[in-house]
Design a protein around this motif. Sequence first.
Motif, PDB file in Angstrom:
ATOM      1  N   PRO A 165       0.815  -1.231   0.000  1.00 30.56           N
ATOM      2  CA  PRO A 165       0.000   0.000   0.000  1.00 30.56           C
ATOM      3  C   PRO A 165       0.841   1.271   0.000  1.00 30.56           C
ATOM      4  N   VAL A 166       1.959   1.277   0.736  1.00 23.82           N
ATOM      5  CA  VAL A 166       2.816   2.461   0.750  1.00 23.82           C
ATOM      6  C   VAL A 166       3.386   2.711  -0.645  1.00 23.82           C
ATOM      7  N   ALA A 167       3.825   1.655  -1.322  1.00 17.99           N
ATOM      8  CA  ALA A 167       4.382   1.805  -2.664  1.00 17.99           C
ATOM      9  C   ALA A 167       3.331   2.304  -3.652  1.00 17.99           C
ATOM     10  N   LEU A 168       2.117   1.788  -3.563  1.00 16.05           N
ATOM     11  CA  LEU A 168       1.061   2.239  -4.469  1.00 16.05           C
ATOM     12  C   LEU A 168       0.672   3.690  -4.180  1.00 16.05           C
ATOM     13  N   LEU A 169       0.697   4.074  -2.909  1.00 19.46           N
ATOM     14  CA  LEU A 169       0.416   5.468  -2.568  1.00 19.46           C
ATOM     15  C   LEU A 169       1.476   6.390  -3.173  1.00 19.46           C
ATOM     16  N   LEU A 170       2.729   5.987  -3.081  1.00 18.08           N
ATOM     17  CA  LEU A 170       3.812   6.779  -3.679  1.00 18.08           C
ATOM     18  C   LEU A 170       3.701   6.807  -5.201  1.00 18.08           C
ATOM     19  N   ALA A 171       3.367   5.654  -5.787  1.00 20.03           N
ATOM     20  CA  ALA A 171       3.228   5.612  -7.247  1.00 20.03           C
ATOM     21  C   ALA A 171       2.090   6.507  -7.712  1.00 20.03           C
ATOM     22  N   HIS A 172       1.007   6.527  -6.966  1.00 22.47           N
ATOM     23  CA  HIS A 172      -0.121   7.385  -7.340  1.00 22.47           C
ATOM     24  C   HIS A 172       0.252   8.860  -7.264  1.00 22.47           C
ATOM     25  N   ARG A 173       1.202   9.178  -6.386  1.00 21.36           N
ATOM     26  CA  ARG A 173       1.673  10.553  -6.260  1.00 21.36           C
ATOM     27  C   ARG A 173       2.862  10.836  -7.179  1.00 21.36           C
ATOM     28  N   ARG A 174       3.080   9.964  -8.152  1.00 26.41           N
ATOM     29  CA  ARG A 174       4.115  10.120  -9.178  1.00 26.41           C
ATOM     30  C   ARG A 174       5.521   9.929  -8.633  1.00 26.41           C
ATOM     31  N   SER A 175       5.674   9.283  -7.493  1.00 28.06           N
ATOM     32  CA  SER A 175       7.001   9.000  -6.956  1.00 28.06           C
ATOM     33  C   SER A 175       7.331   7.535  -7.198  1.00 28.06           C
ATOM     34  N   TRP A 176       7.425   7.160  -8.463  1.00 24.65           N
ATOM     35  CA  TRP A 176       7.629   5.758  -8.816  1.00 24.65           C
ATOM     36  C   TRP A 176       9.012   5.270  -8.394  1.00 24.65           C
ATOM     37  N   GLY A 177      10.003   6.141  -8.400  1.00 22.24           N
ATOM     38  CA  GLY A 177      11.331   5.738  -7.962  1.00 22.24           C
ATOM     39  C   GLY A 177      11.347   5.355  -6.491  1.00 22.24           C
ATOM     40  N   THR A 178      10.696   6.167  -5.653  1.00 28.07           N
ATOM     41  CA  THR A 178      10.607   5.854  -4.224  1.00 28.07           C
ATOM     42  C   THR A 178       9.751   4.612  -4.002  1.00 28.07           C
ATOM     43  N   ALA A 179       8.707   4.465  -4.812  1.00 31.42           N
ATOM     44  CA  ALA A 179       7.881   3.262  -4.709  1.00 31.42           C
ATOM     45  C   ALA A 179       8.705   2.014  -5.002  1.00 31.42           C
ATOM     46  N   GLY A 180       9.563   2.089  -6.011  1.00 32.83           N
ATOM     47  CA  GLY A 180      10.443   0.955  -6.307  1.00 32.83           C
ATOM     48  C   GLY A 180      11.413   0.674  -5.176  1.00 32.83           C
ATOM     49  N   LEU A 181      11.876   1.715  -4.495  1.00 35.52           N
ATOM     50  CA  LEU A 181      12.761   1.533  -3.350  1.00 35.52           C
ATOM     51  C   LEU A 181      12.042   0.800  -2.221  1.00 35.52           C
ATOM     52  N   VAL A 182      10.791   1.169  -1.947  1.00 32.19           N
ATOM     53  CA  VAL A 182      10.002   0.507  -0.904  1.00 32.19           C
ATOM     54  C   VAL A 182       9.789  -0.966  -1.253  1.00 32.19           C
ATOM     55  N   VAL A 183       9.427  -1.229  -2.506  1.00 26.54           N
ATOM     56  CA  VAL A 183       9.232  -2.613  -2.931  1.00 26.54           C
ATOM     57  C   VAL A 183      10.538  -3.384  -2.836  1.00 26.54           C
ATOM     58  N   GLY A 184      11.646  -2.766  -3.225  1.00 31.05           N
ATOM     59  CA  GLY A 184      12.940  -3.436  -3.147  1.00 31.05           C
ATOM     60  C   GLY A 184      13.322  -3.799  -1.731  1.00 31.05           C
ATOM     61  N   ALA A 212      13.558  -1.558  -7.536  1.00 38.44           N
ATOM     62  CA  ALA A 212      12.962  -2.767  -6.978  1.00 38.44           C
ATOM     63  C   ALA A 212      13.850  -3.991  -7.197  1.00 38.44           C
ATOM     64  N   VAL A 213      14.665  -3.975  -8.251  1.00 34.02           N
ATOM     65  CA  VAL A 213      15.546  -5.114  -8.549  1.00 34.02           C
ATOM     66  C   VAL A 213      16.905  -4.963  -7.885  1.00 34.02           C
ATOM     67  N   LEU A 214      17.493  -3.768  -7.975  1.00 35.34           N
ATOM     68  CA  LEU A 214      18.877  -3.592  -7.540  1.00 35.34           C
ATOM     69  C   LEU A 214      19.019  -3.536  -6.015  1.00 35.34           C
ATOM     70  N   VAL A 215      18.006  -3.017  -5.319  1.00 35.97           N
ATOM     71  CA  VAL A 215      18.119  -2.913  -3.854  1.00 35.97           C
ATOM     72  C   VAL A 215      18.239  -4.290  -3.209  1.00 35.97           C
ATOM     73  N   PRO A 216      17.319  -5.224  -3.449  1.00 31.16           N
ATOM     74  CA  PRO A 216      17.490  -6.552  -2.830  1.00 31.16           C
ATOM     75  C   PRO A 216      18.697  -7.303  -3.364  1.00 31.16           C
ATOM     76  N   LEU A 217      19.026  -7.069  -4.649  1.00 31.34           N
ATOM     77  CA  LEU A 217      20.195  -7.737  -5.215  1.00 31.34           C
ATOM     78  C   LEU A 217      21.473  -7.270  -4.525  1.00 31.34           C
ATOM     79  N   GLY A 218      21.597  -5.971  -4.310  1.00 27.55           N
ATOM     80  CA  GLY A 218      22.791  -5.449  -3.669  1.00 27.55           C
ATOM     81  C   GLY A 218      22.923  -5.904  -2.223  1.00 27.55           C
ATOM     82  N   ILE A 219      21.816  -5.863  -1.469  1.00 28.22           N
ATOM     83  CA  ILE A 219      21.877  -6.299  -0.066  1.00 28.22           C
ATOM     84  C   ILE A 219      22.130  -7.798   0.014  1.00 28.22           C
ATOM     85  N   SER A 220      21.569  -8.564  -0.923  1.00 24.92           N
ATOM     86  CA  SER A 220      21.803 -10.015  -0.927  1.00 24.92           C
ATOM     87  C   SER A 220      23.264 -10.341  -1.235  1.00 24.92           C
ATOM     88  N   LEU A 221      23.864  -9.607  -2.166  1.00 26.22           N
ATOM     89  CA  LEU A 221      25.283  -9.824  -2.462  1.00 26.22           C
ATOM     90  C   LEU A 221      26.146  -9.512  -1.242  1.00 26.22           C
TER      91      LEU A 221
END
Length: 427
Positions: A165-184, A212-221
């Motif tokens: 829900p937080v990511a969708l709220l950010l996406a609706h407010r045009r903050s798709w980059g931050t939404a991807g960070l939350v999902v990541g 959304a892809v690079l955040v979990p990938l980087g922390i996992s590495l």
Amino acid sequence: MGLRPGIWLMRWEATAPGNRLVAWLLRPAPRSWRVLSLAVLLGICVSTSLRANWGSDNAFVVKAAQTLLEGGSPYEDKRFLYLPSAVLMAVPEALVPRGVLRWVLPVGMAGLLGVGWLAALRLFSVPLRSRFAVGGLAVFALAYKPWANLVLIGNWTAVSAAALPVALLLAHRRSWGTAGLVVGLAIACKPMLVPIGLLFLLARRWRGLAAAVLVPLGISLAGALLMPSPSLFFTKTLPFLLQGQDAYALPWDASPIAVLPRLGVPQPLAVLVAFAGAAAGLWAAWARWRRTEQDADRGELRLVETACMVMLAAFLVSRPSFDHYLLVVLPLLLASAVRPGSMPRSPWFWLALTPQLALVPWPSELAHKRRAFKDCATLCGLAFVLARRALRSDRVTLEPVTTAGSPPRTEPECAATPAESASRTAF
């Protein structure tokens, strides 16, 4: 004097019982409601802390972090099924004394679920002090048993229930980059929201998808570099997860792939049915994203229903698929009830949720394993209702309107207009 169809529809919607109830629910909640709601949530947390089996799922993650701190490999334990990033996320929790964690963990789980509920409400511009916000949270916690179950076991599904829900709220407010960070970050804790990457693809938000892809990938590495034998994730943990775990998880596995064979359906056919349902769900998600002309809001319904359809399609083929997984999508769907034509305005939505009610009878031969069957029925029911809504026809054809003593009128203003929703009001 006759009324044109559009005017009649507007007057009917203005006095519809569902709209009157929504207007009442959106009024400020009395102080007694707030106190009662807080008492309900704290009561669930306290009763959870006093039970002997509290935090049973969370214990696997804490044990993995403790193993890392002791120099061992977390993946020696076959019950630890998360990414290496989750080990790093759990290190602070592993440093908390068990006696303190007993009281902090249930409050944290309930808090994450509450964050998801409040973010879903803000997405639909619902006042957080309204009766719907305050009373809805308490009723949801009491009526939907997986809520208390998730608080009890401490599963990290709660992170995804807050993050989506937080990511969708950010996406609706045009903050798709931050939404991807939350999902990541949520994927780094538990890879449940991986299917939401499809939403970023449909919206063509490449920066959000990259986050959304690079955040979990980087922390996992980073986690893999800190632990011995990280390859065990691929040689031991991943195969165990792909085969649906073992008999330990089977009684609670609500996936059709696991439930249908217990009813006598051959395993290959069960797999085919589940994947066919998932494919239909993804098609419905694509169709819902493309359909924008009938939304009665600023795109909130489109965003929420597309995301929920993607997640439900994934749950149909997930092994395992537990009851608390639906807590990722239900707060969003319930919050959408304030919009005309939304899914909760249909009686079929509530019919899909009836298997979760305690008084619904089930055959005696299924009594010892009814939980998985109830959860599977709810999962499939919600997926079907949402897919049907996403794929419904957008056009309504009406006969030309005539009035007494006048010739048939065929001007454009008398033509039919698309109906906003084909579902009945359930309020």
